[in-house]
Design a protein around this motif. Structure first.
Motif, PDB file in Angstrom:
ATOM      1  N   LYS A 116       7.637  18.475 -18.418  1.00 10.44           N
ATOM      2  CA  LYS A 116       6.688  18.629 -17.187  1.00 10.44           C
ATOM      3  C   LYS A 116       6.652  17.356 -16.562  1.00 10.44           C
ATOM      4  CE  LYS A 116       2.704  21.050 -15.425  1.00 10.44           C
ATOM      5  NZ  LYS A 116       1.544  21.883 -16.039  1.00 10.44           N
ATOM      6  N   LYS A 117       6.100  16.387 -17.458  1.00 11.96           N
ATOM      7  CA  LYS A 117       5.685  15.150 -17.129  1.00 11.96           C
ATOM      8  C   LYS A 117       7.047  14.358 -16.378  1.00 11.96           C
ATOM      9  CE  LYS A 117       3.605  11.040 -17.302  1.00 11.96           C
ATOM     10  NZ  LYS A 117       2.199  10.553 -16.815  1.00 11.96           N
ATOM     11  N   ALA A 118       8.063  14.514 -17.115  1.00 11.70           N
ATOM     12  CA  ALA A 118       9.259  13.849 -16.687  1.00 11.70           C
ATOM     13  C   ALA A 118       9.666  14.412 -15.184  1.00 11.70           C
ATOM     14  CB  ALA A 118      10.428  14.038 -17.458  1.00 11.70           C
ATOM     15  N   ILE A 119       9.576  15.737 -14.969  1.00  9.13           N
ATOM     16  CA  ILE A 119       9.855  16.470 -13.749  1.00  9.13           C
ATOM     17  C   ILE A 119       8.923  15.794 -12.726  1.00  9.13           C
ATOM     18  CG2 ILE A 119      10.026  18.361 -12.231  1.00  9.13           C
ATOM     19  CD1 ILE A 119      11.192  19.880 -14.954  1.00  9.13           C
ATOM     20  N   SER A 120       7.526  15.712 -13.199  1.00  9.52           N
ATOM     21  CA  SER A 120       6.727  15.181 -12.106  1.00  9.52           C
ATOM     22  C   SER A 120       6.878  13.860 -11.734  1.00  9.52           C
ATOM     23  CB  SER A 120       5.360  15.457 -12.941  1.00  9.52           C
ATOM     24  OG  SER A 120       4.178  14.697 -12.157  1.00  9.52           O
ATOM     25  N   LEU A 121       7.342  12.733 -12.761  1.00  6.18           N
ATOM     26  CA  LEU A 121       7.599  11.569 -12.260  1.00  6.18           C
ATOM     27  C   LEU A 121       8.592  11.559 -11.319  1.00  6.18           C
ATOM     28  CD1 LEU A 121       7.234   9.845 -15.797  1.00  6.18           C
ATOM     29  CD2 LEU A 121       5.660   9.617 -13.884  1.00  6.18           C
ATOM     30  N   LEU A 122       9.978  12.468 -11.621  1.00 10.29           N
ATOM     31  CA  LEU A 122      11.029  12.246 -10.504  1.00 10.29           C
ATOM     32  C   LEU A 122      10.425  12.877  -9.178  1.00 10.29           C
ATOM     33  CD1 LEU A 122      13.776  13.707 -13.085  1.00 10.29           C
ATOM     34  CD2 LEU A 122      13.984  11.427 -11.991  1.00 10.29           C
ATOM     35  N   ASN A 123       9.655  13.775  -9.238  1.00  8.44           N
ATOM     36  CA  ASN A 123       9.062  14.427  -8.001  1.00  8.44           C
ATOM     37  C   ASN A 123       8.411  13.263  -7.193  1.00  8.44           C
ATOM     38  OD1 ASN A 123      10.277  16.974  -8.181  1.00  8.44           O
ATOM     39  ND2 ASN A 123       8.478  17.800  -9.155  1.00  8.44           N
ATOM     40  N   ASP A 124       7.440  12.603  -8.006  1.00  7.01           N
ATOM     41  CA  ASP A 124       6.811  11.691  -7.347  1.00  7.01           C
ATOM     42  C   ASP A 124       7.452  10.547  -6.477  1.00  7.01           C
ATOM     43  OD1 ASP A 124       4.220  12.654  -7.989  1.00  7.01           O
ATOM     44  OD2 ASP A 124       3.856  11.077  -9.644  1.00  7.01           O
ATOM     45  N   LEU A 125       8.746  10.146  -7.346  1.00  9.34           N
ATOM     46  CA  LEU A 125       9.639   9.060  -6.786  1.00  9.34           C
ATOM     47  C   LEU A 125      10.329   9.699  -5.551  1.00  9.34           C
ATOM     48  CD1 LEU A 125      10.960   7.640 -10.082  1.00  9.34           C
ATOM     49  CD2 LEU A 125       9.324   6.489  -8.495  1.00  9.34           C
ATOM     50  N   GLU A 126      10.525  11.026  -5.527  1.00  6.85           N
ATOM     51  CA  GLU A 126      11.325  11.486  -4.623  1.00  6.85           C
ATOM     52  C   GLU A 126      10.701  11.962  -3.576  1.00  6.85           C
ATOM     53  OE1 GLU A 126      15.200  14.504  -4.109  1.00  6.85           O
ATOM     54  OE2 GLU A 126      13.811  14.917  -5.550  1.00  6.85           O
ATOM     55  N   ASP A 155      12.898  11.350 -23.712  1.00  7.52           N
ATOM     56  CA  ASP A 155      13.322  10.730 -24.921  1.00  7.52           C
ATOM     57  C   ASP A 155      12.692   9.351 -24.654  1.00  7.52           C
ATOM     58  OD1 ASP A 155      14.277  12.901 -26.052  1.00  7.52           O
ATOM     59  OD2 ASP A 155      16.382  12.452 -25.862  1.00  7.52           O
ATOM     60  N   LEU A 156      13.201   8.662 -23.538  1.00  5.52           N
ATOM     61  CA  LEU A 156      12.967   7.303 -23.158  1.00  5.52           C
ATOM     62  C   LEU A 156      11.400   7.023 -22.973  1.00  5.52           C
ATOM     63  CD1 LEU A 156      14.392   4.652 -23.010  1.00  5.52           C
ATOM     64  CD2 LEU A 156      14.383   5.048 -20.734  1.00  5.52           C
ATOM     65  N   LEU A 157      10.863   7.938 -22.336  1.00  2.00           N
ATOM     66  CA  LEU A 157       9.333   7.505 -21.993  1.00  2.00           C
ATOM     67  C   LEU A 157       8.364   8.246 -23.116  1.00  2.00           C
ATOM     68  CD1 LEU A 157       9.372   7.734 -18.186  1.00  2.00           C
ATOM     69  CD2 LEU A 157       9.457   5.905 -19.623  1.00  2.00           C
ATOM     70  N   GLY A 158       9.021   9.250 -24.033  1.00  5.15           N
ATOM     71  CA  GLY A 158       7.969   9.889 -24.841  1.00  5.15           C
ATOM     72  C   GLY A 158       7.125  10.768 -24.156  1.00  5.15           C
ATOM     73  N   CYS A 159       7.521  11.561 -23.146  1.00 10.44           N
ATOM     74  CA  CYS A 159       6.852  12.487 -22.716  1.00 10.44           C
ATOM     75  C   CYS A 159       7.649  13.717 -22.689  1.00 10.44           C
ATOM     76  CB  CYS A 159       6.480  11.951 -21.198  1.00 10.44           C
ATOM     77  SG  CYS A 159       8.207  12.039 -20.223  1.00 10.44           S
ATOM     78  N   PRO A 207       0.906  -1.192  -0.004  1.00 16.03           N
ATOM     79  CA  PRO A 207       0.048   0.075   0.197  1.00 16.03           C
ATOM     80  C   PRO A 207       0.714   1.212   0.006  1.00 16.03           C
ATOM     81  CG  PRO A 207      -0.783  -1.472   1.958  1.00 16.03           C
ATOM     82  CD  PRO A 207       0.404  -1.774   1.167  1.00 16.03           C
ATOM     83  N   ARG A 208       2.140   1.164   0.435  1.00 12.88           N
ATOM     84  CA  ARG A 208       2.899   2.246   0.468  1.00 12.88           C
ATOM     85  C   ARG A 208       3.060   2.917  -1.012  1.00 12.88           C
ATOM     86  NH1 ARG A 208       8.443   0.572   3.057  1.00 12.88           N
ATOM     87  NH2 ARG A 208       7.797  -1.371   1.999  1.00 12.88           N
ATOM     88  N   TYR A 209       3.122   2.165  -2.176  1.00  9.59           N
ATOM     89  CA  TYR A 209       3.116   2.447  -3.277  1.00  9.59           C
ATOM     90  C   TYR A 209       1.926   2.618  -4.380  1.00  9.59           C
ATOM     91  CZ  TYR A 209       7.846   1.209  -1.832  1.00  9.59           C
ATOM     92  OH  TYR A 209       8.992   0.941  -0.964  1.00  9.59           O
ATOM     93  N   ALA A 210       0.885   2.685  -3.720  1.00 12.10           N
ATOM     94  CA  ALA A 210      -0.412   2.417  -4.172  1.00 12.10           C
ATOM     95  C   ALA A 210      -0.629   3.931  -4.976  1.00 12.10           C
ATOM     96  CB  ALA A 210      -1.552   2.378  -3.230  1.00 12.10           C
ATOM     97  N   GLN A 211       0.043   4.955  -4.549  1.00 14.34           N
ATOM     98  CA  GLN A 211      -0.320   6.296  -5.007  1.00 14.34           C
ATOM     99  C   GLN A 211       0.591   6.509  -6.461  1.00 14.34           C
ATOM    100  OE1 GLN A 211       1.803   5.848  -2.623  1.00 14.34           O
ATOM    101  NE2 GLN A 211       3.546   7.127  -2.994  1.00 14.34           N
ATOM    102  N   LEU A 212       1.534   5.744  -6.516  1.00 12.63           N
ATOM    103  CA  LEU A 212       2.545   5.738  -7.615  1.00 12.63           C
ATOM    104  C   LEU A 212       2.085   5.373  -9.150  1.00 12.63           C
ATOM    105  CD1 LEU A 212       6.066   4.321  -6.697  1.00 12.63           C
ATOM    106  CD2 LEU A 212       5.478   7.121  -7.365  1.00 12.63           C
ATOM    107  N   SER A 213       2.140   6.211  -9.957  1.00  9.92           N
ATOM    108  CA  SER A 213       1.526   5.721 -11.199  1.00  9.92           C
ATOM    109  C   SER A 213       2.411   4.719 -11.902  1.00  9.92           C
ATOM    110  CB  SER A 213       1.628   7.097 -12.237  1.00  9.92           C
ATOM    111  OG  SER A 213       2.957   7.341 -12.557  1.00  9.92           O
ATOM    112  N   SER A 214       1.835   3.987 -12.833  1.00  7.79           N
ATOM    113  CA  SER A 214       2.511   3.136 -13.686  1.00  7.79           C
ATOM    114  C   SER A 214       3.650   3.547 -14.228  1.00  7.79           C
ATOM    115  CB  SER A 214       1.383   2.517 -14.740  1.00  7.79           C
ATOM    116  OG  SER A 214       0.729   1.764 -14.262  1.00  7.79           O
TER     117      SER A 214
END
Length: 125
Positions: free
Chosen positions: A79-89, A72-76, A26-33
């Protein structure tokens, strides 16, 4: 139409493995795919960093993976790339970024997703 894999052909592709705990804990339930996939990509990159001897003075492995590389890798977009990093951090506490200075990419430290979160709690004697 696509053909089937035969014999050892199935071993010719490099893949990433998304930790199963991301779907069960459940600690990771909020993380997007996308965030789970990015963590898995960074985790694989950490293996390469370790082989190359990229350790800080404390012996922690770090990786260098820029926002542009993630885009480049995720094709995003940026803003999305930074958001993903922020989610992880910030939301999942799975990475830590250290700034190196203007024009230089951040160092990314991967955190162990299987560590016992109660390990820091003092034991009752």
């Amino acid at each position: 139409m696509h053909d089937y894999f035969y014999g050892t052909e199935s071993e010719q592709f490099t893949s990433i493995r998304v930790p199963w705990v991301f779907f069960m804990d459940p600690r990771y339930a909020q993380l997007s795919s996308d965030a789970k996939i990015l963590y898995s990509i960074l985790l694989r990159r950490m293996e390469l960093s370790s082989k190359n001897g990229w350790f800080d003075p404390d012996g922690k492995v770090y990786i260098i993976y820029t926002v542009e590389q993630i885009q480049d890798l995720l094709g995003c977009g940026n803003k999305k790339a930074i958001s993903l990093l922020n989610d992880l951090e910030k939301n999942a506490d799975l990475i830590e970024r250290k700034r190196q200075g203007l024009g230089r990419p951040n160092l990314i430290y991967m955190k162990n997703f299987v560590e016992n979160k109660d390990a820091d709690a003092p034991e009752n004697s």
